[in-house]
Design an enzyme around this catalytic site. Structure first.
Site, short mmCIF file in Angstrom:
data_model
loop_
_atom_site.label_atom_id
_atom_site.label_comp_id
_atom_site.label_asym_id
_atom_site.label_seq_id
_atom_site.Cartn_x
_atom_site.Cartn_y
_atom_site.Cartn_z
N CYS A 119 -20.87 -8.41 35.73
CA CYS A 119 -21.13 -9.33 34.45
C CYS A 119 -22.35 -9.16 34.04
CB CYS A 119 -21.04 -10.63 35.33
SG CYS A 119 -21.53 -12.03 34.25
N TRP B 128 -13.37 -15.01 41.49
CA TRP B 128 -14.22 -13.92 42.16
C TRP B 128 -13.75 -14.01 43.79
CZ3 TRP B 128 -16.16 -10.75 38.94
CH2 TRP B 128 -16.52 -10.95 37.59
N THR C 206 -18.00 -19.05 37.63
CA THR C 206 -18.82 -17.93 37.13
C THR C 206 -19.94 -17.69 38.10
OG1 THR C 206 -20.12 -19.65 35.85
CG2 THR C 206 -18.11 -18.86 34.74
N VAL C 207 -20.30 -16.41 37.59
CA VAL C 207 -21.43 -15.79 38.32
C VAL C 207 -22.39 -15.43 37.11
CG1 VAL C 207 -20.66 -14.57 40.31
CG2 VAL C 207 -20.34 -13.51 38.26
N TYR D 298 -17.94 -11.57 22.94
CA TYR D 298 -16.87 -12.12 23.70
C TYR D 298 -16.14 -13.08 22.73
CZ TYR D 298 -18.48 -11.15 28.28
OH TYR D 298 -19.08 -10.66 29.52
#
Length: 313
Positions: free
Chosen positions: A49, A82, A117-118, A181
């Site tokens: 990421c 994840w 999210t990370v 994105y």
């Protein structure tokens, strides 16, 4: 076309990134409720990421490895999100023995419904997430964790340059970091065209900007360079093909390509880049964009080739 992320796709086909809900801030004096303490916080990241990659680089450059422990998730994400699994470059969660990152989110807020999210930062004292708002994490590491930085740590967010850094970060975020994105996840031709043209207009402007100076701001490495680097290092391997950002490659820009290699060859950059994680994540995770889930073998690029940028100010 079916969207990869329906909840973040507008009616006209544009990708609209979700707002990041957890926005606690670290503070050296404790006034934020989350005092800067070595070993208290645990950083969850993915090597794939770009948003997490920023925090990894800053942590490395500032020497915060002992002060802020870190765990890497499996790069291949499925409908459960994840995961913490043993594998090359990633492992189990040593803090709460979570199996999935979603557990950290739902333990913090049982009603949370957004994407998991990370990067995100876990507080071992209160047993909750402090933040998943990636721009804040690096700023806090740079400005609120100075007591734990190594003595020769660079000042990545110097006070005198902050207005200029913030301004260029905003432009790069809109058109480049998030621009790839917006192009890749657009579900209409109009919104794809809009995003991809803005992306390459900004890359063209950055190419001209970097033709006369080594770094983006103030003649020194800064937060702005790190934010741009994490997109550039993924550009030809992923965004050019997978996200249809194919007007030009990074390697078609002499100054941007040299700039990216210059950063890559600095301590704290190359060691944090994992092209295997990067490619497997994107090509195996986004089944709407790559239903075959075939991971390309290339591109073959020499990131260690001489960059010739040392003479620039």
């Amino acid at each position: 076309m079916t969207s990869q992320f329906p909840a973040e796709t507008s009616k006209d086909g544009a990708f609209v990134r979700q707002r990041y809900q957890f926005r606690g801030r670290l503070s050296a004096d404790g006034s934020s409720g989350f005092p800067s303490q070595a070993g208290r916080y645990h950083l969850y990241v993915s090597l794939a990421c770009p948003w997490a990659h920023r925090a990894i680089i800053v942590r490395e450059l500032l020497g915060l490895q002992q002060a802020v422990p870190m765990t890497v998730v499996d790069p291949v994400r499925d409908e459960r999100g994840w995961a913490f699994r043993e594998g090359p470059g990633h492992g189990r969660d040593p803090v709460c023995d979570f199996q999935f990152l979603s557990e950290a989110y739902l333990r913090t807020d049982p009603g949370y419904t957004g994407r998991y999210t990370v990067p995100c930062l876990w507080d071992t004292v209160t047993g909750r997430l402090v933040s998943n708002n990636y721009p804040d994490l690096t700023i806090d590491f740079e400005t609120q964790f100075t007591a734990f930085q190594r003595t020769d740590a660079p000042d990545l967010y110097p006070e005198v340059l902050r207005p200029e850094i913030d301004a260029i970060n905003e432009r790069i975020y809109e058109d480049v970091n998030n621009g790839v994105y917006k192009a890749g996840f657009a579900t209409t031709q109009e919104k794809y065209d809009e995003a991809v043209m803005a992306l390459f207009a900004r890359l063209d402007a950055l190419e001209a900007h970097l033709s006369t100076q080594r770094y983006l701001v103030g003649g020194q490495l800064s937060e702005a360079d790190i934010r741009l680097f994490t997109t550039l290092v993924r550009f030809d391997a992923v965004y050019h093909l997978h996200f249809k950002c194919n007007l030009r490659r990074l390697t078609d820009y002499p100054h941007l390509w040299g700039y990216a290699r210059d950063l890559y060859q600095r301590p704290g950059f190359a060691s944090t880049v994992d092209f295997d994680h990067i490619k497997r994540h994107y090509y195996l995770t986004h089944e709407r964009l790559n239903p075959s889930r075939i991971v390309p073998r290339g591109p073959l690029l020499d990131w260690n080739a001489p960059h010739g940028r040392g003479q620039l100010g």
